[in-house]
Design an enzyme around this catalytic site. Structure first.
Site, PDB file in Angstrom:
ATOM      1  CG  ASN A 103       8.346  -1.741   0.633  1.00 54.22           C
ATOM      2  OD1 ASN A 103       7.725  -1.807   1.703  1.00 54.22           O
ATOM      3  ND2 ASN A 103       8.963  -0.643   0.229  1.00 54.22           N
ATOM      4  NE  ARG A 150       9.768   6.422   8.890  1.00 51.45           N
ATOM      5  CZ  ARG A 150       8.845   6.180   7.947  1.00 51.45           C
ATOM      6  NH1 ARG A 150       9.006   5.171   7.102  1.00 51.45           N
ATOM      7  NH2 ARG A 150       7.791   6.958   7.844  1.00 51.45           N
ATOM      8  CG  HIS A 166       4.672  -1.856  10.517  1.00 50.35           C
ATOM      9  ND1 HIS A 166       5.982  -2.274  10.664  1.00 50.35           N
ATOM     10  CD2 HIS A 166       4.693  -0.859   9.586  1.00 50.35           C
ATOM     11  CE1 HIS A 166       6.749  -1.544   9.881  1.00 50.35           C
ATOM     12  NE2 HIS A 166       6.004  -0.679   9.204  1.00 50.35           N
ATOM     13  CD  GLU A 214      10.465  -7.338   6.818  1.00 50.72           C
ATOM     14  OE1 GLU A 214      10.756  -8.422   7.392  1.00 50.72           O
ATOM     15  OE2 GLU A 214      10.015  -6.345   7.429  1.00 50.72           O
ATOM     16  NE  ARG A 270       3.904   6.632   1.709  1.00 51.93           N
ATOM     17  CZ  ARG A 270       4.195   5.418   2.110  1.00 51.93           C
ATOM     18  NH1 ARG A 270       4.852   4.584   1.330  1.00 51.93           N
ATOM     19  NH2 ARG A 270       3.814   5.011   3.293  1.00 51.93           N
ATOM     20  CG  HIS A 304      10.853  -2.127   5.380  1.00 53.60           C
ATOM     21  ND1 HIS A 304       9.503  -2.138   5.165  1.00 53.60           N
ATOM     22  CD2 HIS A 304      11.148  -3.264   6.058  1.00 53.60           C
ATOM     23  CE1 HIS A 304       8.994  -3.226   5.724  1.00 53.60           C
ATOM     24  NE2 HIS A 304       9.974  -3.928   6.271  1.00 53.60           N
ATOM     25  CB  ILE A 305      12.284   2.838   0.785  1.00 52.84           C
ATOM     26  CG1 ILE A 305      11.750   2.073  -0.436  1.00 52.84           C
ATOM     27  CG2 ILE A 305      13.049   4.093   0.372  1.00 52.84           C
ATOM     28  CD1 ILE A 305      10.602   2.776  -1.162  1.00 52.84           C
ATOM     29  CE1 TYR A 327       8.893   5.133   3.202  1.00 53.78           C
ATOM     30  CE2 TYR A 327       7.345   6.958   3.168  1.00 53.78           C
ATOM     31  CZ  TYR A 327       7.788   5.781   3.730  1.00 53.78           C
ATOM     32  OH  TYR A 327       7.144   5.240   4.809  1.00 53.78           O
ATOM     33  N   PRO A 371       0.791  -1.225   0.000  1.00 55.22           N
ATOM     34  CG  PRO A 371      -0.083  -1.081   2.144  1.00 55.22           C
ATOM     35  CD  PRO A 371       0.534  -2.048   1.183  1.00 55.22           C
ATOM     36  CG  ASN A 372      -0.310   4.338   1.200  1.00 53.18           C
ATOM     37  OD1 ASN A 372      -1.246   4.895   0.635  1.00 53.18           O
ATOM     38  ND2 ASN A 372      -0.438   3.762   2.379  1.00 53.18           N
ATOM     39  CB  ALA A 380       1.195   0.425   6.583  1.00 48.95           C
ATOM     40  CG  ASP A 411      -0.781 -17.144   9.026  1.00 48.43           C
ATOM     41  OD1 ASP A 411       0.224 -17.221   9.762  1.00 48.43           O
ATOM     42  OD2 ASP A 411      -1.944 -17.104   9.458  1.00 48.43           O
TER      43      ASP A 411
HETATM   44  C1  DQA Z   1       8.074   1.177   4.207  1.00 46.90           C
HETATM   45  C2  DQA Z   1       8.068   1.429   5.716  1.00 46.90           C
HETATM   46  C3  DQA Z   1       6.683   1.207   6.310  1.00 46.90           C
HETATM   47  O1  DQA Z   1       6.713   1.451   7.702  1.00 46.90           O
HETATM   48  C4  DQA Z   1       5.689   2.153   5.679  1.00 46.90           C
HETATM   49  O2  DQA Z   1       4.401   1.895   6.165  1.00 46.90           O
HETATM   50  C5  DQA Z   1       5.717   2.098   4.189  1.00 46.90           C
HETATM   51  C6  DQA Z   1       7.001   1.989   3.510  1.00 46.90           C
HETATM   52  C7  DQA Z   1       9.426   1.526   3.554  1.00 46.90           C
HETATM   53  O3  DQA Z   1       9.624   1.145   2.405  1.00 46.90           O
HETATM   54  O4  DQA Z   1      10.263   2.207   4.182  1.00 46.90           O
HETATM   55  O5  DQA Z   1       4.677   2.217   3.540  1.00 46.90           O
HETATM   56  O6  DQA Z   1       7.830  -0.210   3.995  1.00 46.90           O
END
Ligand code: DQA
Length: 148
Positions: free
Chosen positions: A80, A113, A86, A104, A19, A106-107, A24, A11-12, A83, A93
């Site tokens: 990635n 954070r 978390h 896994e 954003r 994360h940028i 990011y 998402p996002n 959110a 699962d």
């Molecule tokens: C993220 C970190 C997450 O906490 C956040 O909700 C994101 C992006 C990252 O790429 O740093 O949407 O996964």
């Protein structure tokens, strides 16, 4: 036969570039796809690059990845989960159930954070975890996947 790297964005991440650029960066998701395509061609992998804002769609894609890995057509997944990292027992699962090799990613450095970003449901099911390399983490993860 060339194996595929499946890069899944949650998402996002479709908003990347506009954003919170201070967190990011200014590169878009299309720029990230381009970085991934270059890395895959360097490392002898095909690329399948996707984004969804929907948790269940990500679950479906991870299940599909498990089948493709068993068929021998998939090298693994870079996820990635945004959110959902978390919050999502369902993604945890799915990864375990599919038995897929998954990195896994994360940028941002989630550990530097807010506290709610410090716990991940993905990490215990992942082969490896990357955070804080910016969008360059994606090609680094592809390089790692190619070496597994
Ligand atoms: C993220 C970190 C997450 O906490 C956040 O909700 C994101 C992006 C990252 O790429 O740093 O949407 O996964």
């Amino acid at each position: 036969m060339m194996k595929t790297a499946l890069v899944l964005n949650g998402p996002n991440l479709n908003l990347l570039g506009t954003r919170e650029p201070q967190v990011y960066g200014s590169q878009t998701l299309a720029d990230v796809e381009h970085l991934c395509r270059q890395a895959c061609s360097q490392h002898g992998l095909a690329l399948d690059f996707r984004q969804s804002n929907h948790e269940g769609v990500l679950v479906d894609w991870i299940q599909e990845a498990g089948r493709a890995q068993k068929d021998g057509t998939l090298a693994g997944v870079i996820l990635n989960a945004g959110a959902y990292t978390h919050t999502s027992v369902a993604l945890h699962d799915a990864i375990k159930g599919a038995g897929v090799t998954l990195i896994e990613l994360h940028i941002s450095n989630v550990h530097a954070r807010e506290a709610f970003r410090h716990h991940s449901y993905i990490s215990p099911a992942a082969r490896a975890v990357m955070a804080g390399f910016g969008v360059q983490g994606y090609p680094l993860a592809i390089q790692a996947l190619a070496s597994f």
